[in-house]
Enzyme design. Structure first.
Site, short mmCIF file in Angstrom:
data_model
loop_
_atom_site.label_atom_id
_atom_site.label_comp_id
_atom_site.label_asym_id
_atom_site.label_seq_id
_atom_site.Cartn_x
_atom_site.Cartn_y
_atom_site.Cartn_z
N ASP A 21 -12.75 -6.64 74.83
CA ASP A 21 -13.55 -5.61 75.50
C ASP A 21 -14.39 -4.82 74.49
O ASP A 21 -14.37 -3.58 74.48
CB ASP A 21 -12.65 -4.65 76.29
CG ASP A 21 -11.61 -5.38 77.12
OD1 ASP A 21 -11.94 -6.43 77.70
OD2 ASP A 21 -10.46 -4.89 77.19
N GLU A 203 -15.89 -7.01 87.10
CA GLU A 203 -15.43 -5.93 86.24
C GLU A 203 -16.30 -5.89 84.98
O GLU A 203 -17.26 -6.64 84.84
CB GLU A 203 -13.96 -6.12 85.86
CG GLU A 203 -13.69 -7.37 85.03
CD GLU A 203 -12.22 -7.58 84.69
OE1 GLU A 203 -11.36 -6.96 85.35
OE2 GLU A 203 -11.94 -8.37 83.75
#
Length: 325
Positions: A21, A203
């Site tokens: 991420d 997402e």
């Protein structure tokens, strides 16, 4: 990687190992900052450098650690650093010790101009607008923020439904760094087969703009080799809180490439290179396909970088390329 054989190519050499991420931003003064999820999911870290390349070896500071009990005790995920309304803030997600999947979005604020030194303090959970009965009531994570025409906007993923829940992306205007001003608007839900592998997921939003358009990338499906990246776009002149003004591409813009040894690319961010002329996509991926156990706990999602190319229609193209230049 515990004696695992991987196909090392010029395309899949990590920029920073075991940081999923990934998020890089640049301050107004030109300093680059890097953060991302650590494999232990127990802390928030930050690096800084005057160059992007310098982030590779930059000293990593721990800004905050998980709580021992209660909320914010597990699954510290996807931190992003943003300078919002005059201060540095970190947006991240966390679960509860007693219910590890009760994931909610949280905010930290820095009380100095140097985010590497802090001090940092908790602002608690992100708050919905007063009239909003829906936001942050279920599994919510992967928030990003961006400024558009003097207003700040918050985009995040949240699950909805019963049984096999669906992770959608929502957007709202911000009243303050830790509170929304408007009721959530649904931006995208998993519509296509490539968004529905194992789990139905949208997402990891990220925003980039060019020549009068806003582009919003997102990640889809489960976190293994099926993980991939999709994209929405809108003309800047249009009202961005009207979901009818957004368009979604029907195909992934970045996905597994076995020839190049890249598996499950996604959850990206964008940043400008040092001279301001090149856009860079910062993303994570693995170097192998087969994973033992839950992919979520495999530590080898590495940070990688590729230049963003722009086609004749003014759309970003994501082609694997080695290095950051």
């Amino acid at each position: 990687m515990e004696n695992r054989k991987v196909n090392i190519t010029k395309y899949n050499k990590p920029f920073i190992e075991q940081r999923a991420d990934p998020f890089i931003c640049r301050s107004r003064e030109g300093t680059y900052y890097f953060t991302g999820s650590v494999p232990e999911y127990d802390r928030i870290v930050l690096r800084s450098s005057n160059t992007i390349e310098g982030l590779k070896e930059a000293k990593e500071e721990v800004l905050w650690r998980r709580h021992d009990k209660g909320p914010q005790a597990v699954h510290i995920w996807a931190p992003e650093l943003h300078y919002v309304m005059g201060k540095w803030h970190i947006y991240y997600a966390a679960g509860e010790a007693e219910n590890i999947w009760k994931i909610r979005p949280y905010v930290l604020v820095c009380d100095s101009e140097d985010p590497m030194k802090g001090p940092w303090r908790e602002l608690g959970r992100m708050q919905a607008a007063e009239e909003d009965e829906f936001s942050f009531q279920a599994f919510s994570l992967d928030a990003t923020v961006f400024e558009h025409r003097g207003e700040w906007y918050y985009v995040w993923a949240e699950k909805t439904g019963v049984g096999k829940q669906i992770s959608n992306l929502y957007i709202a205007k911000m009243a303050s760094p830790n509170r929304l001003a408007t009721v959530q608007v649904l931006l995208t839900t998993p519509d296509y087969p490539w968004e529905r592998v194992e789990y139905w997921v949208n997402e990891g939003p990220a925003v980039i703009r060019k020549d009068g358009k806003l582009f919003l990338t997102f990640s889809a499906s489960a976190t293994g080799a099926c993980y991939c990246m999709g994209m929405l776009y809108i003309d800047e002149e249009r009202e961005i809180l009207d979901p009818n003004n957004w368009r979604k591409l029907s195909y992934p813009v970045l996905q597994t490439n076995r020839d190049k040894g890249i598996y499950g690319p996604g959850h990206n961010s964008f940043v400008k290179g040092e001279d301001g002329s090149m856009d860079l996509c910062i993303y994570h991926a693995r170097q192998y396909e087969e994973i033992e156990g839950n992919p979520l706990y495999d530590p080898n999602r590495h940070t990688m970088i590729m230049p963003v190319k722009w086609n004749e229609n003014g759309f970003p193209c994501f082609e694997y390329a080695a290095g950051s230049k």
